[in-house]
Design a protein around this motif. Structure first.
Motif, short mmCIF file in Angstrom:
data_model
loop_
_atom_site.label_atom_id
_atom_site.label_comp_id
_atom_site.label_asym_id
_atom_site.label_seq_id
_atom_site.Cartn_x
_atom_site.Cartn_y
_atom_site.Cartn_z
N GLY A 666 0.81 -1.22 0.00
CA GLY A 666 0.00 0.00 0.00
C GLY A 666 0.84 1.26 0.00
N PRO A 667 0.18 2.42 0.04
CA PRO A 667 0.87 3.70 -0.02
C PRO A 667 1.90 3.85 1.09
CG PRO A 667 -1.47 4.02 -0.39
CD PRO A 667 -1.30 2.59 0.03
N THR A 668 2.97 4.59 0.78
CA THR A 668 4.01 4.88 1.76
C THR A 668 4.04 6.37 2.04
OG1 THR A 668 5.68 5.16 0.04
CG2 THR A 668 5.40 2.95 0.96
N GLY A 669 4.80 6.75 3.07
CA GLY A 669 4.92 8.16 3.41
C GLY A 669 3.79 8.63 4.30
N GLN A 670 3.83 9.90 4.62
CA GLN A 670 2.86 10.48 5.54
C GLN A 670 2.16 11.66 4.88
OE1 GLN A 670 2.39 9.30 8.72
NE2 GLN A 670 3.90 7.71 8.36
N PRO A 671 0.86 11.82 5.11
CA PRO A 671 0.21 13.05 4.65
C PRO A 671 0.91 14.27 5.25
CG PRO A 671 -1.43 11.44 5.31
CD PRO A 671 -0.09 10.89 5.73
N GLY A 672 0.88 15.36 4.52
CA GLY A 672 1.53 16.57 5.01
C GLY A 672 2.78 16.92 4.24
N GLY A 673 3.27 16.01 3.37
CA GLY A 673 4.46 16.30 2.59
C GLY A 673 4.10 16.96 1.27
N ASN A 674 5.06 16.96 0.33
CA ASN A 674 4.81 17.65 -0.93
C ASN A 674 4.28 16.69 -1.99
OD1 ASN A 674 7.11 16.51 -2.45
ND2 ASN A 674 8.37 17.73 -1.05
N SER A 675 3.87 17.27 -3.12
CA SER A 675 3.17 16.50 -4.14
C SER A 675 4.03 15.42 -4.76
CB SER A 675 2.67 17.45 -5.23
OG SER A 675 1.53 18.15 -4.81
N ALA A 676 5.30 15.72 -5.04
CA ALA A 676 6.14 14.73 -5.69
C ALA A 676 6.27 13.47 -4.83
CB ALA A 676 7.52 15.34 -5.96
N PHE A 677 6.52 13.64 -3.55
CA PHE A 677 6.64 12.48 -2.65
C PHE A 677 5.30 11.78 -2.47
CE2 PHE A 677 10.80 14.07 -1.64
CZ PHE A 677 11.51 12.96 -1.18
N ARG A 678 4.21 12.54 -2.40
CA ARG A 678 2.91 11.91 -2.21
C ARG A 678 2.55 11.05 -3.43
NH1 ARG A 678 4.16 13.18 1.58
NH2 ARG A 678 4.35 10.93 1.64
N ALA A 680 4.69 9.67 -5.58
CA ALA A 680 5.59 8.51 -5.58
C ALA A 680 5.15 7.48 -4.54
CB ALA A 680 7.02 8.96 -5.32
N GLY A 681 4.57 7.94 -3.45
CA GLY A 681 4.17 7.03 -2.39
C GLY A 681 2.95 6.20 -2.71
N VAL A 682 2.16 6.61 -3.70
CA VAL A 682 0.96 5.84 -4.06
C VAL A 682 1.07 5.20 -5.43
CG1 VAL A 682 -0.54 7.24 -2.61
CG2 VAL A 682 -0.24 7.88 -5.00
N TRP A 683 2.05 5.62 -6.23
CA TRP A 683 2.16 5.13 -7.61
C TRP A 683 2.40 3.62 -7.62
CZ3 TRP A 683 0.87 7.72 -11.82
CH2 TRP A 683 1.24 7.21 -13.08
N GLY A 684 1.56 2.92 -8.35
CA GLY A 684 1.69 1.47 -8.49
C GLY A 684 1.24 0.70 -7.26
N ARG A 685 0.71 1.36 -6.26
CA ARG A 685 0.33 0.70 -5.01
C ARG A 685 -1.19 0.61 -4.81
NH1 ARG A 685 4.67 0.14 -1.47
NH2 ARG A 685 6.62 1.00 -2.31
N ILE A 686 -1.94 1.25 -5.71
CA ILE A 686 -3.40 1.15 -5.69
C ILE A 686 -3.82 0.67 -7.07
CG2 ILE A 686 -5.58 2.38 -5.46
CD1 ILE A 686 -4.19 4.31 -3.60
N VAL A 687 -4.43 -0.49 -7.15
CA VAL A 687 -4.72 -1.11 -8.45
C VAL A 687 -6.15 -1.62 -8.49
CG1 VAL A 687 -2.30 -1.76 -8.76
CG2 VAL A 687 -3.90 -3.39 -7.73
N TRP A 715 -3.54 13.06 -4.40
CA TRP A 715 -2.83 12.17 -5.31
C TRP A 715 -3.30 10.73 -5.18
CZ3 TRP A 715 -1.23 14.15 -9.38
CH2 TRP A 715 -0.66 15.43 -9.40
N THR A 716 -3.74 10.32 -4.00
CA THR A 716 -4.27 8.96 -3.86
C THR A 716 -5.49 8.78 -4.75
OG1 THR A 716 -3.50 8.87 -1.56
CG2 THR A 716 -5.17 7.27 -2.22
#
Length: 741
Positions: A666-678, A680-687, A715-716
């Motif tokens: 599933g998604p990685t990282g924490q809400p509250g960061g910037n768009s690029a990291f957000r 990357a944290g969900v890309w390929g992890r929700i299908v 982004w999610t």
């Protein structure tokens, strides 16, 4: 620190008095106690002076009179550093009456910079106003500042408490002023002014002014405001507070300011008060400069009852006959509160000041406790990347540190003030100087902020438990003249009505219970996503994009926002409040993210929440009704999200197709960061799993309603919607219970 000198000598006093009278437009004007002392220190002794006097005392008169006298004696222009140039227009107009030519260099007049530079070169400017942020601008720093420093006849630091880490409104860029002081020619007078400094801040500012052993004259007066009648009214809910205001705003004298802690609260409160028949306007950082000017003038001319404002309307706004200040929610310190209520009662015998604290105030203050403190891991990531010696844009730096842009820019300012980085054409560059995270200093500041919060809670105690409100504020500012005022609700009893009429309560409830806000779809992939392994850039393809969506409320909203914040809970990851940072001239009203801590819960939705969701969907003007409902996968609130999705499907007589699937944990990282990291944290992890893919094929190219609990970066949902579109969904309509901002 030297003792205060005597006032002006006879030879200068008549000349100074004449300037004062031109400045004020009053032929009978005389100096207030201490004003002539400060002018004498600057003009006759060429000293450095720190003036700590109550709001409305006339600190601006000191620097404008001093400027006029010094210019007549052949000195160069005054350089005035102020945090809120846009709110000094009255002072500039007053200066022009005395023949003082004042101009500014700011982001608001970029087209005039060349003309200002030409006037400076021709010695046709008496006062140049700049923001502390301007001192970091490469063009200004390289092309204009050196000559200004060489010719400067007087340096003025307005709102000098911002220089100190301990000040309630500390700003990193203000720490550059200490470096600026070291470049001034010997004997250049310096004036620092503030109305909100306790002994610790006074000592810190005076120490910085006197760096190198320079003598500093401190002029400090009593801070009691005899015209203010203070009170605190404690009501149990946001409905009750708004209802009270709608019922009793008309009872308050003249026109005034209603302060709120968030942008959403300002806009909602203004809307509710207009519905109640009051002529009010919202004043937030979302206004452009022209609308700000118009709103300020409307209040100044008494053509509105009130401005409902965030801290965007703060230091520097001048309306001498302001009749009242009401706070819906408390600022985070008594010192900050004193500064804001000081807007009222400058030229009237009596003005009313009322605080209506809310239970959510403490959560909002959490941001203030750490707003100027960089995180060590973020600083390390930025400095490591910049070790290549090249200029880095802020957008590019977002790919090396998972921090929102507003926080990243603040971090860069701190690093720049500490000498580790510098602002250059094209972005920011490392200076190569070592930087050490000062954990002890940040811990001390954090403890100070927490103490200020406890003091504010003490100020807001009920009448039968509190001390004199004015004396409390004076003591918070270490004023030795503090004494019971005889006017506040503690000294003289409550002067305000405490009833909340039933009609007003019903009207407030009708507004606050009205759910529904737009959820705007993402239209463009974040800059630098490809550097984090996500090979997308530019605009999101129309056949992969979400449609405009809806949410029940923002977490910052009154009414449903408050209830959803409690319902959704927070395990330290989700939920933010949009706050406004006062006085950042380049971004006057930057929104900051404030974590709201609650206990994490997961339970099926109740009937009231489902009914609110149904009302939102009923009012949704979609181009085509959804043909099915899909739920977002969730590790935190699976019962809640699935329950809402199934409930909406049932009420709308739509098929519920199930949930998307999580891949790779599933998604990685924490809400509250910037768009690029957000992203990357969900890309390929929700299908879209096999079963959901089959269900989508069964409904054909019909729109799908995609249900989630909380939309933060969006982004999610964007990635989930892309997967659904690629699996055959005709359109994806995003629906969330709450938006974080």
């Amino acid at each position: 620190m030297s003792a205060a000198p005597a006032g002006l000598t006879t030879s200068v006093s008549e000349e100074a008095l004449a300037v004062l009278r031109e400045l004020t437009g009053r032929p009978d004007a005389v100096f207030r106690e201490g004003q002539d002392v400060a002018v004498a220190a600057l003009v006759e002794q060429g000293q450095r002076a720190l003036v700590v006097q109550r709001t409305g005392w006339g600190k601006s008169a000191v620097y404008f009179v001093s400027t006029a006298l010094l210019r007549r004696r052949g000195t160069g222009p005054t350089l005035l550093v102020s945090p809120l140039l846009a709110l000094m227009r009255d002072q500039v107009a007053a200066a022009s009456r005395a023949g003082i030519r004042a101009v500014e260099i700011s982001s608001a007049n970029a087209t005039e910079w060349d003309d200002v530079a030409a006037r400076l070169a021709a010695d046709e400017v008496d006062v140049l106003l700049v923001s502390p942020e301007r001192l970091t601008n490469p063009r200004f720093r390289e092309e204009q500042l050196p000559d200004l420093v060489r010719r400067c006849g007087l340096l003025v630091v307005d709102e000098a408490h911002c220089v100190s880490d301990w000040g309630h409104d500390f700003r990193p860029d203000y720490r550059r002023i200490r470096d600026l002081l070291g470049t001034l020619p010997e004997g250049t007078p310096v004036l620092a002014t503030t109305a909100t400094a306790n002994e610790r801040v006074v000592a810190d500012v005076a120490e910085q002014l006197g760096a190198g052993g320079v003598s500093v004259t401190t002029v400090r007066g009593p801070l009691a405001r005899d015209s203010l009648r203070l009170g605190v009214l404690r009501l149990p809910t946001d409905r009750a507070r708004l209802a009270w205001l709608a019922a009793h705003l008309g009872d308050l004298p003249g026109s005034g300011i209603v302060y709120t802690l968030t942008v959403a609260a300002a806009e909602e409160t203004a809307s509710l008060l207009r519905d109640a028949g009051y002529d009010v306007r919202a004043y937030t950082g979302r206004l452009d400069d022209a609308d700000r000017r118009e709103a300020e003038e409307a209040l100044r001319s008494n053509s509105v009852k009130a401005l409902v404002a965030t801290s965007a309307l703060g230091m520097g706004f001048d309306k001498p006959d302001l009749g009242f200040v009401v706070h819906l929610g408390a600022p985070s310190s008594p010192v900050s509160y004193y500064q804001q209520v000081g807007r009222a009662g400058r030229a009237v015998e009596s003005a009313d000041v009322l605080l209506l604290p809310g239970p959510e105030d403490l959560a909002i203050w959490q941001w203030f406790a750490t707003s100027s403190m960089p995180r060590e891991d973020h600083a390390a990531a930025v400095l490591s990347a910049m070790a290549d010696g090249k200029a880095w844009s802020v957008a590019r730096l977002e790919t090396v540190a998972d921090v929102r842009r507003s926080r990243l820019e603040l971090l860069l300012k701190v690093l720049a003030v500490d000498g580790a980085v510098e602002r250059v054409q094209g972005g920011w560059r490392s200076t190569g100087q070592p930087w050490v995270y000062d954990a002890d200093r940040y811990a001390r500041v954090h403890r100070t902020r927490e103490a200020e919060q406890r003091a504010m809670i003490a100020y807001a105690r009920p009448v039968d438990e509190a001390q004199c409100r004015m004396a409390f504020l004076q003591e918070a500012l270490d004023d030795p003249t503090a004494a019971p005022c005889g006017r506040c609700d503690v000294c003289a009893g409550p002067w305000y009505p405490v009833d909340v009429p039933a009609g007003a309560a019903e009207a407030a409830a009708a507004v606050l219970d009205r759910p529904g806000v737009e959820l705007a779809p993402r239209a463009q992939w974040p800059t630098g996503a490809d550097r984090l392994g996500v090979e997308v850039r530019g605009k999101i393809s129309p056949d992969e994009q979400l449609e405009p969506g809806r949410a029940v409320a923002r977490l910052t909203d009154l009414g449903w926002g408050q209830r959803l914040r409690t319902l959704l809970g927070d395990d330290g990851v989700g939920g933010v409040v949009d706050l406004e940072a006062p006085g950042i001239e380049e971004d006057p009203d930057a929104a900051f993210d404030v974590p709201l801590r609650h206990t994490l819960t997961d339970q099926p939705p109740d009937d009231e929440l489902l009914a609110a969701c149904a009302r939102v969907l009923k009012a949704w003007d979609w181009a085509e009704r959804p043909g099915a409902v899909v739920a977002m996968p969730s590790r935190r609130r699976p019962q809640l999200i699935r329950g809402v999705a199934e409930g909406l499907a049932r009420m709308g007589r739509l098929p519920f197709l199930g949930s998307l699937s999580l891949e790779h944990g599933g998604p990685t990282g924490q809400p509250g960061g910037n768009s690029a990291f957000r992203l990357a944290g969900v890309w390929g992890r929700i299908v879209v799993g096999p079963e959901l893919a089959e269900a989508l094929r069964s409904i054909g190219p019909a729109p799908v309603l995609l249900v989630d609990d909380l939309a933060d970066s969006r982004w999610t949902m964007t990635v989930a919607g892309r997967e659904l579109r690629r699996a055959g969904a005709g359109a994806v309509l995003p629906f969330a219970l709450a938006l974080t901002a």
